[in-house]
Enzyme design. Structure first.
Site, PDB file in Angstrom:
ATOM      1  N   THR A  42       0.915  -1.599   0.040  1.00  0.00           N
ATOM      2  CA  THR A  42      -0.040  -0.019   0.132  1.00  0.00           C
ATOM      3  C   THR A  42       0.526   1.435  -0.008  1.00  0.00           C
ATOM      4  O   THR A  42       1.865   1.203   1.050  1.00  0.00           O
ATOM      5  CB  THR A  42      -0.947   0.366   1.013  1.00  0.00           C
ATOM      6  OG1 THR A  42      -1.539  -1.341   0.913  1.00  0.00           O
ATOM      7  CG2 THR A  42      -1.796   0.848   1.297  1.00  0.00           C
ATOM      8  N   GLU A  82      -2.708  -8.626   5.287  1.00  0.00           N
ATOM      9  CA  GLU A  82      -2.223  -8.250   6.657  1.00  0.00           C
ATOM     10  C   GLU A  82      -2.691 -10.000   7.382  1.00  0.00           C
ATOM     11  O   GLU A  82      -2.953  -9.928   8.265  1.00  0.00           O
ATOM     12  CB  GLU A  82      -2.977  -7.381   7.921  1.00  0.00           C
ATOM     13  CG  GLU A  82      -2.538  -5.916   7.547  1.00  0.00           C
ATOM     14  CD  GLU A  82      -2.545  -4.734   8.232  1.00  0.00           C
ATOM     15  OE1 GLU A  82      -2.118  -5.263   9.947  1.00  0.00           O
ATOM     16  OE2 GLU A  82      -2.627  -3.849   7.674  1.00  0.00           O
ATOM     17  N   ARG A 106     -37.988  -0.018  -1.383  1.00  0.00           N
ATOM     18  CA  ARG A 106     -38.394  -0.543  -2.719  1.00  0.00           C
ATOM     19  C   ARG A 106     -40.260  -1.710  -2.350  1.00  0.00           C
ATOM     20  O   ARG A 106     -39.905  -2.576  -1.479  1.00  0.00           O
ATOM     21  CB  ARG A 106     -37.710  -2.132  -3.196  1.00  0.00           C
ATOM     22  CG  ARG A 106     -37.656  -2.605  -3.962  1.00  0.00           C
ATOM     23  CD  ARG A 106     -37.677  -2.448  -5.261  1.00  0.00           C
ATOM     24  NE  ARG A 106     -37.523  -3.166  -6.522  1.00  0.00           N
ATOM     25  CZ  ARG A 106     -38.035  -3.006  -7.795  1.00  0.00           C
ATOM     26  NH1 ARG A 106     -38.662  -1.808  -7.915  1.00  0.00           N
ATOM     27  NH2 ARG A 106     -37.348  -4.001  -8.354  1.00  0.00           N
ATOM     28  N   GLY A 157     -31.291  -7.581  -8.701  1.00  0.00           N
ATOM     29  CA  GLY A 157     -30.616  -6.659 -10.178  1.00  0.00           C
ATOM     30  C   GLY A 157     -30.001  -5.387 -10.073  1.00  0.00           C
ATOM     31  O   GLY A 157     -29.133  -5.400 -10.274  1.00  0.00           O
TER      32      GLY A 157
END
Length: 379
Positions: free
Chosen positions: A158, A363, A268, A340
């Site tokens: 990193t 790690e 939803r 979806g």
């Protein structure tokens, strides 16, 4: 044990949350698509003290505890795992290694710049052919008078390209012998130190991952940390604390995915009602909430042990193992709840899904964590 966050921890968490929403959320998908490592964001985090969370104020850090550190990593990672990962690597690996094992001169020289993000930190242990098998590393440091000559390649690092300061573990003894590694601080710009291949990753794409290459790289013995041969022991202690970071990162990603799924399930509608009303969905949400709570408690315990200067090898490994695995599961379930839509980049859960998997690898893989835990419980 008191599980109520202190007022300071809550304030720090709110500050991190506000920063993530304002400065990270609007740009995270653009960074992800382009694989841009947004250094400017880390400079701003440095101004808030979040690049030197654990560094004492005398060295320019925030001087905060692991509880605040955990809170910061979680809040940033709830928005973007990539930024959370880089924040964790900078704080818990490079910076913490110098804080823990550097001498006073090294601390005064490097910690103030790392704590403010004037310098970005990298930490090099892994190599192309020695991941979990770090005791067989090929990168060597050979003594030459008052200097050391470093040769080899570190991979999966990193900030391997953008890091200004790297803590590098090199082999200074024979392969597979005891006490055969030593830690060094190597500055970017040192002759023979260069960046190699940048990895094209599934997730965590805005967190830079590159090779670091050393070709007859000459450094002074003043850059050595601790005694010759202590490098691997130092690295294992740093990883003990680093696993708390990855656990916090995992929980942040899990919370981000869960909160998105919870909101979507309420909004939803199918069959004239919110899908949250259906048992198949509500049970998923119940499992997600329970797993997050359990992971949070494991990390909280590890932070408490760390603050008490007690051994965290077992608790840190447990926290990292469990948190990373449930992050993947929760992100998977979040996509399932979205259906979806969850498979598209128009909604946030596909990125949580891609980012989460790294947490079971970095790690120390989940399998390595089991080895660590088993050794501890079988003592």
């Amino acid at each position: 044990m008191n599980f109520q966050p202190s007022e300071l921890t809550q304030q720090v968490a709110q500050s991190a949350k506000d920063f993530a929403i304002q400065h990270i959320k609007p740009y995270l998908m653009a960074w992800d698509e382009s694989q841009e490592f947004p250094i400017a964001i880390f400079k701003e985090l440095g101004k808030l003290g979040m690049m030197g969370v654990l560094v004492p104020e005398v060295y320019g850090g925030a001087g905060l505890s692991y509880f605040e550190y955990n809170a910061i990593i979680q809040e940033i990672s709830k928005v973007c795992g990539s930024i959370g990962l880089s924040l964790a690597a900078h704080n818990s690996l490079c910076t913490n290694h110098i804080l823990t094992f550097g001498n006073e001169m090294q601390k005064q020289q490097y910690l103030p710049k790392l704590a403010t993000a004037e310098h970005i930190g990298a930490w090099g242990l892994t190599e192309p052919n020695t991941g979990s098998d770090a005791g067989n590393m090929k990168t060597t440091a050979i003594k030459d008078g008052n200097d050391w000559i470093v040769n080899g390649t570190k991979s999966w690092i990193t900030h391997g390209n953008s890091g200004d300061i790297a803590v590098v573990i090199c082999r200074t003894g024979e392969p597979r012998t005891s006490n055969n590694a030593t830690a060094f601080i190597i500055e970017r710009g040192t002759s023979g130190f260069s960046a190699g291949k940048k990895e094209n990753k599934l997730g965590m794409r805005a967190s830079e991952t590159c090779e670091m290459i050393f070709e007859n790289c000459r450094i002074s013995d003043t850059q050595r940390m601790g005694a010759v041969g202590d490098g691997f022991k130092q690295a294992m202690k740093i990883l003990d604390g680093g696993r708390i970071s990855i656990a916090a990162l995992s929980i942040g990603i899990a919370k981000g995915a869960y909160e998105a799924a919870l909101q979507y399930a309420k909004e939803r509608y199918q069959f004239d009602q919110p899908i949250a009303n259906f048992q198949g969905i509500s049970f998923k949400l119940a499992d997600m909430a329970t797993e997050i709570m359990a992971a949070d408690l494991l990390v909280w315990q590890s932070c408490a042990l760390k603050e008490s200067h007690e051994k965290v090898t077992k608790s840190g490994a447990m926290a990292k193992y469990y948190s990373s695995e449930i992050a993947v599961k929760i992100a998977t379930d979040a996509i399932q709840i979205f259906g979806g839509y969850g498979y598209t980049k128009d909604f946030p859960v596909e990125k949580f899904y891609r980012d989460a998997k790294l947490c079971t690898i970095g790690e120390g893989t989940s399998e390595i964590q089991k080895i660590v835990i088993a050794r501890e419980v079988l003592q």
